[in-house]
Design an enzyme around this catalytic site. Structure first.
Site, PDB file in Angstrom:
ATOM      1  N   VAL A 152     -59.376  -7.208  13.794  1.00 52.01           N
ATOM      2  CA  VAL A 152     -59.067  -5.806  13.636  1.00 52.01           C
ATOM      3  C   VAL A 152     -58.624  -5.420  11.947  1.00 52.01           C
ATOM      4  O   VAL A 152     -58.388  -6.205  11.341  1.00 52.01           O
ATOM      5  CB  VAL A 152     -57.961  -5.131  14.422  1.00 52.01           C
ATOM      6  CG1 VAL A 152     -56.709  -6.052  14.268  1.00 52.01           C
ATOM      7  CG2 VAL A 152     -57.801  -3.942  14.447  1.00 52.01           C
ATOM      8  N   CYS A 153     -59.289  -4.319  11.941  1.00 53.81           N
ATOM      9  CA  CYS A 153     -58.995  -3.571  10.414  1.00 53.81           C
ATOM     10  C   CYS A 153     -58.566  -1.981  10.687  1.00 53.81           C
ATOM     11  O   CYS A 153     -58.405  -1.749  11.718  1.00 53.81           O
ATOM     12  CB  CYS A 153     -60.354  -3.754   9.451  1.00 53.81           C
ATOM     13  SG  CYS A 153     -61.640  -2.828   9.776  1.00 53.81           S
ATOM     14  N   ARG A 154     -59.098  -1.315   9.491  1.00 54.38           N
ATOM     15  CA  ARG A 154     -58.593   0.108   9.907  1.00 54.38           C
ATOM     16  C   ARG A 154     -59.806   0.956  10.597  1.00 54.38           C
ATOM     17  O   ARG A 154     -59.379   1.615  11.442  1.00 54.38           O
ATOM     18  CB  ARG A 154     -58.303   0.827   8.426  1.00 54.38           C
ATOM     19  CG  ARG A 154     -57.812   2.279   8.613  1.00 54.38           C
ATOM     20  CD  ARG A 154     -57.767   3.000   7.182  1.00 54.38           C
ATOM     21  NE  ARG A 154     -59.108   3.282   6.482  1.00 54.38           N
ATOM     22  CZ  ARG A 154     -59.568   4.471   6.903  1.00 54.38           C
ATOM     23  NH1 ARG A 154     -59.203   5.340   7.593  1.00 54.38           N
ATOM     24  NH2 ARG A 154     -60.946   4.649   6.395  1.00 54.38           N
ATOM     25  N   GLY A 172     -63.063  -0.642  11.497  1.00 52.88           N
ATOM     26  CA  GLY A 172     -63.956  -1.691  12.014  1.00 52.88           C
ATOM     27  C   GLY A 172     -64.946  -2.077  11.147  1.00 52.88           C
ATOM     28  O   GLY A 172     -65.714  -3.033  11.624  1.00 52.88           O
ATOM     29  N   MET A 193     -57.920   0.235  14.120  1.00 48.05           N
ATOM     30  CA  MET A 193     -56.526   0.732  14.154  1.00 48.05           C
ATOM     31  C   MET A 193     -56.642   2.151  14.702  1.00 48.05           C
ATOM     32  O   MET A 193     -55.780   2.576  15.208  1.00 48.05           O
ATOM     33  CB  MET A 193     -55.582   0.375  13.206  1.00 48.05           C
ATOM     34  CG  MET A 193     -55.167  -1.119  13.022  1.00 48.05           C
ATOM     35  SD  MET A 193     -54.242  -1.547  14.691  1.00 48.05           S
ATOM     36  CE  MET A 193     -52.891  -0.375  14.510  1.00 48.05           C
TER      37      MET A 193
END
Length: 112
Positions: free
Chosen positions: A67-69, A71, A96
């Site tokens: 996961v990141c901010r 994708g 996120m």
């Protein structure tokens, strides 16, 4: 070689929390200052730049959700992990942003 990145969306990941318990691991590849603002419950912070030197902390036989901010960074990490022989890797589609906007729980990170 073309890498086919598997994705999971926020509602499906929420179902994994309910049904898989210990069967998967979440890796948050954002920078620590981003992770401090909240992450997925139980996620392990592993900023993108540290992934290559921390490969030994990951298990190839375990499902990994990255996961990141939004994708984008997590998709790059998924591609890298696949190149290293990890085939049970999933990118959280929308990151996120999608997780929080779908009404899912955001937690404080484990150890920052």
């Amino acid at each position: 070689m073309h890498w086919n990145i598997k994705e999971i969306d926020a509602p499906e990941l929420a179902r994994w929390y309910d049904s898989k318990a210990e069967g998967f691991r979440i890796i948050d590849v954002r920078e620590m200052n981003e992770i401090r603002g909240g992450t997925l419950p139980g996620a392990d912070p592993m900023p993108m730049a540290t992934v290559p030197v921390r490969l030994n902390e990951l298990q190839k036989d375990q499902e990994l959700v990255v996961v990141c901010r939004s994708g984008a960074r997590s998709a790059q990490v998924c591609m890298y992990l696949q190149q290293q022989g990890f085939d049970r890797v999933y990118n959280l589609r929308g990151g996120m942003i999608a997780w929080a906007s779908s009404g899912q729980q955001v937690a404080l990170p484990r150890a920052v």
